[in-house]
Motif scaffolding. Structure first.
Motif, short mmCIF file in Angstrom:
data_model
loop_
_atom_site.label_atom_id
_atom_site.label_comp_id
_atom_site.label_asym_id
_atom_site.label_seq_id
_atom_site.Cartn_x
_atom_site.Cartn_y
_atom_site.Cartn_z
N GLN A 191 0.84 -1.18 0.00
CA GLN A 191 0.00 0.00 0.00
C GLN A 191 0.88 1.24 0.00
O GLN A 191 1.93 1.27 0.66
N THR A 192 0.51 2.27 -0.76
CA THR A 192 1.27 3.52 -0.77
C THR A 192 0.35 4.69 -0.46
O THR A 192 -0.87 4.60 -0.61
N PHE A 193 0.96 5.81 -0.06
CA PHE A 193 0.22 7.03 0.24
C PHE A 193 0.83 8.19 -0.53
O PHE A 193 2.00 8.11 -0.96
N GLU A 194 0.06 9.26 -0.68
CA GLU A 194 0.53 10.45 -1.39
C GLU A 194 0.40 11.66 -0.48
O GLU A 194 -0.66 11.89 0.10
N GLY A 195 1.50 12.39 -0.33
CA GLY A 195 1.49 13.57 0.54
C GLY A 195 2.89 14.07 0.78
O GLY A 195 3.79 13.86 -0.04
N GLY A 196 3.08 14.72 1.92
CA GLY A 196 4.38 15.25 2.28
C GLY A 196 4.75 14.90 3.71
O GLY A 196 3.87 14.77 4.57
N LEU B 293 16.71 12.41 19.37
CA LEU B 293 15.30 12.76 19.18
C LEU B 293 14.99 12.84 17.70
O LEU B 293 15.62 13.61 16.97
N THR B 294 14.03 12.05 17.24
CA THR B 294 13.57 12.08 15.86
C THR B 294 12.16 12.64 15.83
O THR B 294 11.25 12.09 16.45
N LEU B 295 11.99 13.76 15.12
CA LEU B 295 10.67 14.41 14.99
C LEU B 295 10.14 14.18 13.58
O LEU B 295 10.88 14.31 12.60
N THR B 296 8.86 13.85 13.48
CA THR B 296 8.24 13.55 12.18
C THR B 296 6.88 14.24 12.11
O THR B 296 6.12 14.23 13.08
N GLY B 297 6.57 14.82 10.95
CA GLY B 297 5.26 15.44 10.75
C GLY B 297 4.95 15.54 9.28
O GLY B 297 5.83 15.43 8.43
N GLY B 298 3.65 15.72 8.97
CA GLY B 298 3.29 15.85 7.56
C GLY B 298 1.81 15.82 7.31
O GLY B 298 0.98 15.90 8.24
N LEU B 299 1.47 15.73 6.03
CA LEU B 299 0.09 15.70 5.57
C LEU B 299 -0.04 14.63 4.49
O LEU B 299 0.70 14.63 3.51
N ILE B 300 -0.98 13.70 4.68
CA ILE B 300 -1.31 12.69 3.68
C ILE B 300 -2.66 13.06 3.07
O ILE B 300 -3.60 13.41 3.78
N GLU B 301 -2.75 12.95 1.72
CA GLU B 301 -3.99 13.34 1.04
C GLU B 301 -4.66 12.20 0.30
O GLU B 301 -5.88 12.23 0.11
N HIS B 302 -3.91 11.20 -0.16
CA HIS B 302 -4.49 10.10 -0.93
C HIS B 302 -3.78 8.80 -0.58
O HIS B 302 -2.69 8.80 -0.01
N ALA B 303 -4.41 7.70 -0.95
CA ALA B 303 -3.82 6.37 -0.76
C ALA B 303 -4.05 5.55 -2.02
O ALA B 303 -5.03 5.75 -2.75
N VAL B 304 -3.14 4.61 -2.27
CA VAL B 304 -3.32 3.62 -3.33
C VAL B 304 -3.31 2.25 -2.65
O VAL B 304 -2.33 1.88 -2.01
N SER C 95 -4.62 0.12 -8.77
CA SER C 95 -3.80 1.04 -9.55
C SER C 95 -4.23 2.49 -9.32
O SER C 95 -3.55 3.41 -9.75
N ASN C 96 -5.36 2.69 -8.65
CA ASN C 96 -5.97 4.01 -8.55
C ASN C 96 -5.89 4.55 -7.13
O ASN C 96 -6.06 3.82 -6.15
N SER C 97 -5.67 5.85 -7.01
CA SER C 97 -5.64 6.50 -5.71
C SER C 97 -7.05 6.90 -5.29
O SER C 97 -7.93 7.14 -6.13
N THR C 98 -7.25 6.95 -3.99
CA THR C 98 -8.51 7.41 -3.42
C THR C 98 -8.21 8.44 -2.35
O THR C 98 -7.06 8.64 -1.95
N GLY C 99 -9.28 9.07 -1.85
CA GLY C 99 -9.14 9.86 -0.65
C GLY C 99 -9.00 8.92 0.53
O GLY C 99 -8.72 7.73 0.38
N LEU D 97 -13.69 2.15 -2.58
CA LEU D 97 -13.69 1.50 -3.89
C LEU D 97 -13.53 0.00 -3.67
O LEU D 97 -12.46 -0.58 -3.92
N PRO D 98 -14.59 -0.68 -3.21
CA PRO D 98 -14.46 -2.10 -2.84
C PRO D 98 -14.07 -3.02 -3.99
O PRO D 98 -13.51 -4.09 -3.75
N ASN D 99 -14.34 -2.63 -5.23
CA ASN D 99 -14.01 -3.48 -6.37
C ASN D 99 -12.66 -3.16 -7.00
O ASN D 99 -12.28 -3.77 -7.98
#
Length: 442
Positions: free
Chosen positions: A157-162, A172-183, A188-192, A325-327
């Motif tokens: 599974q992959t995601f799209e964002g920053g 200390l490791t700091l992590t932050g961001g915004l995800i907008e879509h997933a595949v 083959s198609n991305s969704t919200g 997108l169940p199918n």
């Protein structure tokens, strides 16, 4: 195969063109490329209902291209990933009398409900590095407590964002961001974004947190996440490893999640509601989940015992696009819980799960590369619409072997077997067989 082959070719060309146009030694010399191969047989046998079982076989290809960074104060780079899944057999089969074809677990579906012959996806990620801070935008595969990319099928599974990751402060490791879509792992198609049961898409998943290595043996974690119009989630974790000498250690792993409704889910808006039991039957997310696990390791042996409790107002939730997108293979997710297993995750409202696992590494008896484990989990006190004290259990067995030398060095073989019995879901017997190999290209 034309479209799939083109995706892999474009992935290779993306980095190749960049390398050819950037005159920077570090950018080129630190670049890597590899092709990961995964041959996967999946058998999901539903034992106690009229639902059809699934038996499938496929070949996955994952091309990973990673550049180095340009020299200077701000380093620039680019990564690319090309994913291709090819169906070798199956895609659902008839089961008990009167059953229809089962939905595919590995592939998207054609309009007639049968599995496609192949599917593919291309992802590109731009990256910047300043000092010990790195920013990435594009395709991401996060492994964080509040979001885990699922890799339990043919393709990940992959995601799209920053995402920004900073190590400016020692330990200390700091992590932050915004995800907008997933595949999805079979798409083959991305969704919200959504949760299990949600049919409306959210395009904002904000997250941030950190891992603090207090001592070499003790790590503390805190993360916050907000899936807009679905939920807000806090996570706190503590991991401690106590060395006992003579190849012995004792590991303590504590995890706590607090999850509350947000926006449209809070107001009961149709399409933004979670499935499963909720306190008022309104689909509102309201959950606290904690777990504690303790592992004693002695040489090649490891024994883990643990317990987990899910509060009673709703199921534990994290991102899951399965209802969008169940199918098209959008479903399937991982959660950062030790109870997230082959057939079940033990995250139903009110569920109290006690679990144990024994693992053994055969290197100590002259068979390096061979590992095995067996686990048993039992959940009680499950709340559903039809009852308040339901039970379920799962037994898992895993066997892994990686060839250590010779012509087939690096080839991996794996078997995953699960038996799952539940009063709240269908009984399942599951087998997964893998043959894997990673081929370095440069």
């Amino acid at each position: 195969m034309k479209k799939a082959s083109l995706a892999l070719a474009v992935a290779a060309g993306t980095l190749g063109l960049t390398l050819g146009n950037v005159a920077n030694a570090a950018f080129i010399e630190d670049s890597t490329a590899k092709l990961d191969l995964r041959n996967f047989y999946f058998n999901n046998d539903i034992r106690d209902s009229n639902s059809a079982s699934t038996k499938e076989w496929g070949q996955g290809f994952q091309l990973n291209l990673q550049s180095g960074f340009t020299e200077g104060t701000v380093g620039v780079g680019v990564d690319a990933i090309g994913l291709l899944g090819v169906r070798l057999d199956g895609g659902g089969r008839a089961g008990k009398a009167g059953q229809s074809r089962a939905p595919s677990a590995l592939f998207p579906l054609e309009s007639d409900g049968s599995a496609v012959d192949e599917f593919s996806h291309l992802g590109v990620t731009g990256k910047l590095r300043v000092s010990k801070t790195e920013a990435r935008i594009g395709t991401l595969m996060p492994k964080l407590p509040i979001l885990v990319s699922n890799d339990g099928r043919l393709l990940p599974q992959t995601f799209e964002g920053g995402q920004i990751t900073s190590n400016e402060i020692n330990n200390l490791t700091l992590t932050g961001g915004l995800i907008e879509h997933a595949v999805g792992r079979a798409s083959s198609n991305s969704t919200g974004l959504a949760v299990a049961g949600g049919t409306e898409q959210s395009n904002q998943f904000w997250f941030g947190g950190g891992d603090w290595k207090i001592t070499p043996e003790l790590v503390a974690q805190y993360y916050y996440a907000n899936l807009d119009d679905y939920y807000k989630q806090h996570f706190a974790g503590l991991v401690h490893i106590l060395p006992l000498g003579d190849k012995q250690s004792f590991k303590t792993d504590l995890r706590y999640f607090k999850t509350d409704s947000d926006g449209a889910n809070s107001s009961g808006t149709a399409g933004y509601l979670t499935n499963g039991y909720t306190r008022n039957g309104d689909g509102e997310i309201d959950n606290n989940t904690w777990s504690a696990a303790f592992t004693y390791s002695l040489g090649s042996h490891a024994v883990m015992l643990g317990h987990q409790r899910v509060s009673e107002n709703s199921n534990f939730v994290q991102i899951n696009q399965g209802s969008l997108l169940p199918n098209e293979g959008a479903g399937g997710s991982s959660v950062y819980l030790l109870t997230d297993r082959l057939a079940n995750s033990f995250t139903r409202a009110g569920e109290r799960t006690t679990f144990g696992q024994y693992s053994y590494d055969f290197a100590s008896v002259g068979v390096p590369g061979l590992k095995a484990s067996v686990a048993y989990l039992k959940g009680t006190n499950i709340k559903t619409a039809s009852g308040s004290d339901q039970k379920e259990w799962e037994r898992d067995f895993t066997l892994d072997y990686v060839v250590q030398e010779g012509t087939f060095k690096g080839v991996g073989f794996a078997w995953r077997n699960a038996a799952f019995r539940s009063e709240a879901a269908s009984d399942v017997d599951q087998n997964r067989l893998f043959v894997t190999y990673s081929l370095p290209l440069f």
